[in-house]
Design an enzyme around this catalytic site. Sequence first.
Site, PDB file in Angstrom:
ATOM      1  N   ALA A 231       0.833  -1.211   0.000  1.00  0.00           N
ATOM      2  CA  ALA A 231       0.000   0.000   0.000  1.00  0.00           C
ATOM      3  C   ALA A 231       0.862   1.252   0.000  1.00  0.00           C
ATOM      4  O   ALA A 231       1.950   1.254   0.571  1.00  0.00           O
ATOM      5  CB  ALA A 231      -0.927  -0.006   1.210  1.00  0.00           C
ATOM      6  N   PRO A 232       0.421   2.332  -0.665  1.00  0.00           N
ATOM      7  CA  PRO A 232      -0.877   2.490  -1.337  1.00  0.00           C
ATOM      8  C   PRO A 232      -0.975   1.874  -2.719  1.00  0.00           C
ATOM      9  O   PRO A 232      -2.052   1.830  -3.294  1.00  0.00           O
ATOM     10  CB  PRO A 232      -1.031   4.012  -1.413  1.00  0.00           C
ATOM     11  CG  PRO A 232       0.375   4.516  -1.496  1.00  0.00           C
ATOM     12  CD  PRO A 232       1.195   3.601  -0.633  1.00  0.00           C
ATOM     13  N   GLY A 233       0.152   1.420  -3.303  1.00  0.00           N
ATOM     14  CA  GLY A 233       0.073   0.687  -4.558  1.00  0.00           C
ATOM     15  C   GLY A 233       0.815   1.266  -5.739  1.00  0.00           C
ATOM     16  O   GLY A 233       0.795   0.683  -6.825  1.00  0.00           O
ATOM     17  N   ASN A 234       1.502   2.388  -5.575  1.00  0.00           N
ATOM     18  CA  ASN A 234       2.243   2.969  -6.702  1.00  0.00           C
ATOM     19  C   ASN A 234       3.319   2.022  -7.225  1.00  0.00           C
ATOM     20  O   ASN A 234       3.442   1.791  -8.431  1.00  0.00           O
ATOM     21  CB  ASN A 234       2.878   4.295  -6.293  1.00  0.00           C
ATOM     22  CG  ASN A 234       1.866   5.425  -6.206  1.00  0.00           C
ATOM     23  OD1 ASN A 234       0.739   5.284  -6.665  1.00  0.00           O
ATOM     24  ND2 ASN A 234       2.256   6.538  -5.622  1.00  0.00           N
ATOM     25  N   LYS A 235       4.122   1.480  -6.308  1.00  0.00           N
ATOM     26  CA  LYS A 235       5.192   0.574  -6.724  1.00  0.00           C
ATOM     27  C   LYS A 235       4.612  -0.728  -7.249  1.00  0.00           C
ATOM     28  O   LYS A 235       5.163  -1.340  -8.167  1.00  0.00           O
ATOM     29  CB  LYS A 235       6.148   0.321  -5.558  1.00  0.00           C
ATOM     30  CG  LYS A 235       6.916   1.560  -5.097  1.00  0.00           C
ATOM     31  CD  LYS A 235       7.838   1.242  -3.936  1.00  0.00           C
ATOM     32  CE  LYS A 235       8.564   2.486  -3.444  1.00  0.00           C
ATOM     33  NZ  LYS A 235       7.647   3.459  -2.809  1.00  0.00           N
ATOM     34  N   GLU A 253      -0.312  -6.460   2.267  1.00  0.00           N
ATOM     35  CA  GLU A 253      -0.553  -5.284   3.106  1.00  0.00           C
ATOM     36  C   GLU A 253      -1.326  -5.741   4.345  1.00  0.00           C
ATOM     37  O   GLU A 253      -2.421  -6.280   4.233  1.00  0.00           O
ATOM     38  CB  GLU A 253      -1.347  -4.216   2.357  1.00  0.00           C
ATOM     39  CG  GLU A 253      -1.700  -3.001   3.196  1.00  0.00           C
ATOM     40  CD  GLU A 253      -0.491  -2.380   3.900  1.00  0.00           C
ATOM     41  OE1 GLU A 253      -0.553  -2.205   5.138  1.00  0.00           O
ATOM     42  OE2 GLU A 253       0.506  -2.095   3.220  1.00  0.00           O
ATOM     43  N   ASP A 280       0.383  -9.865   6.919  1.00  0.00           N
ATOM     44  CA  ASP A 280       1.734  -9.382   7.218  1.00  0.00           C
ATOM     45  C   ASP A 280       2.737 -10.298   6.519  1.00  0.00           C
ATOM     46  O   ASP A 280       2.748 -11.516   6.743  1.00  0.00           O
ATOM     47  CB  ASP A 280       1.936  -9.411   8.736  1.00  0.00           C
ATOM     48  CG  ASP A 280       3.267  -8.810   9.167  1.00  0.00           C
ATOM     49  OD1 ASP A 280       4.169  -8.670   8.316  1.00  0.00           O
ATOM     50  OD2 ASP A 280       3.409  -8.483  10.358  1.00  0.00           O
ATOM     51  N   ASP A 300       9.833  -2.398   0.622  1.00  0.00           N
ATOM     52  CA  ASP A 300       9.841  -0.956   0.866  1.00  0.00           C
ATOM     53  C   ASP A 300       9.106  -0.734   2.196  1.00  0.00           C
ATOM     54  O   ASP A 300       7.995  -0.209   2.223  1.00  0.00           O
ATOM     55  CB  ASP A 300       9.147  -0.214  -0.275  1.00  0.00           C
ATOM     56  CG  ASP A 300       9.339   1.290  -0.180  1.00  0.00           C
ATOM     57  OD1 ASP A 300      10.493   1.730  -0.255  1.00  0.00           O
ATOM     58  OD2 ASP A 300       8.347   2.012  -0.001  1.00  0.00           O
ATOM     59  N   CYS A 356      12.595   5.720   2.055  1.00  0.00           N
ATOM     60  CA  CYS A 356      12.585   7.164   1.755  1.00  0.00           C
ATOM     61  C   CYS A 356      13.227   7.890   2.930  1.00  0.00           C
ATOM     62  O   CYS A 356      12.732   8.905   3.409  1.00  0.00           O
ATOM     63  CB  CYS A 356      11.168   7.673   1.470  1.00  0.00           C
ATOM     64  SG  CYS A 356       9.945   7.230   2.716  1.00  0.00           S
TER      65      CYS A 356
END
Length: 469
Positions: A231-235, A253, A280, A300, A356
């Site tokens: 989540a949120p799902g961009n990658k 997620e 998980d 990530d 990040c």
Amino acid sequence: MNFYFEASEVLNRLDAKEGSIKGILATLPENNRARTTALVIETLKYKSVLSDVIQASKLLTEEKKKITSFNLALVLVHDTLLVNGIQAGDGPIKQAILRHKTRLRSELQRIKIKRGVKSNLELAQTSDDRAAKIPRYVRVNTSMWSTEEAMQFYTKRGFQLQGPFASSKGFEIDEHIPDLLAFNPALQFRDDPSYKTGKIILQDKASCFSAFVLSPPCNDPNAVVIDATAAPGNKTSHLSALMGNKGKLYAFERDKRRFSTLKMMLSKAACRNVEAVNADFLTIDPSHPKYSLATHILLDPSCSGSGIVNRLDYLLEDEVEVVDEDRLNKLAAFQLMIIKHAMKFPRVQRIVYSTCSIHASENEHVVSRALQSDEAKSGSFKLAPRNDVLPKWNRRGQAEGMIGTGDADSLVRCSPGEDGTNGFFVSCFVREPNFVLPQAEPSKKRKADTEEAALEKRKKKPKKKVKTE
């Protein structure tokens, strides 16, 4: 009025430091997200001024029975003073605000005179200067159309290939990530039809590094890939596009709210090869019949977010950030745990770990400890060479943070404000060439079917005739 309650709840969660502005807004229901997002962001821009107005007018003291939340007062006073009024029916809460409308306006005017400004816009909090150096990145969702089609679409609307900072209509193709376009930082795409239909994904360039470096199998119907914290799902949508929407991509997620956001994102982006799993990743058995076939895993995990310099988080910077070493150590322990777990998957060939964060304790130190782990040694893992990890990207890892365990040149770093991206870190673990992959065991059903077929074949096989003299 529910709209205002929802916006005030977002502010409550931000006060409680439950996440970044972007992260919390992403959990809102899709049908009302844009409206609530706009109110929250605009309220935060004027929060300091609105707080002074509310305090000077004694609004909460005189209307304490009707308005019990300071953040609710903030969003209501914002719309009363700075837009076209409260967008709700005439209920008791709205009437409580309107009773003080004249006083609220007087206090706002007094502040403007005191600060020597003429317009309300001059009272807004300005953005982080570093954010102005980051283009508005738009990733073309190649699951729905091509980059060529996207470029034609934007050029017909007056955009020109002259660089994102050349003009408000300037844009360019990114030199490192395929299918990524860079536009002027001031542009908004929330109302763009391509964004609304999932044909473009608003994603920072550095965030695109993870899926690109993982380099999952493309157009392979037998490929199995895992996104461990999706989540949120961009990658996830990026991985799906890189795979040509073929094979199987498992997206994990654990949080139910974020899982709901993930499913909406995947549906909007037309990711047909993704199976979202509300679990998980750390609880998943590496020998599970489905997941043990994974050859590529993207990690990530949660991090400090210290590298994010987007156009929203500066609104929360009321004081100088103090590095919480205890929190960083806890995050690093979790990050190491998830890498070691990924290394236990029997057929995995490539693992990308990214954050990040700008802190070595979450980046080089975690990678160094992972390389020294029993999992890395028994699985024959090492860092992929620079030539396999964005070789043309100049900023690499910090050598002093690797403690002699690997080549820092194999790592990728992004510095906010200097590289045209948010702060980011990427590493890639690969198996040694001499590692022997375990053979995939057939499932019980497949094994039984095979044995039954063999038995039938033996039954049907004609017996050899014995020659008689």
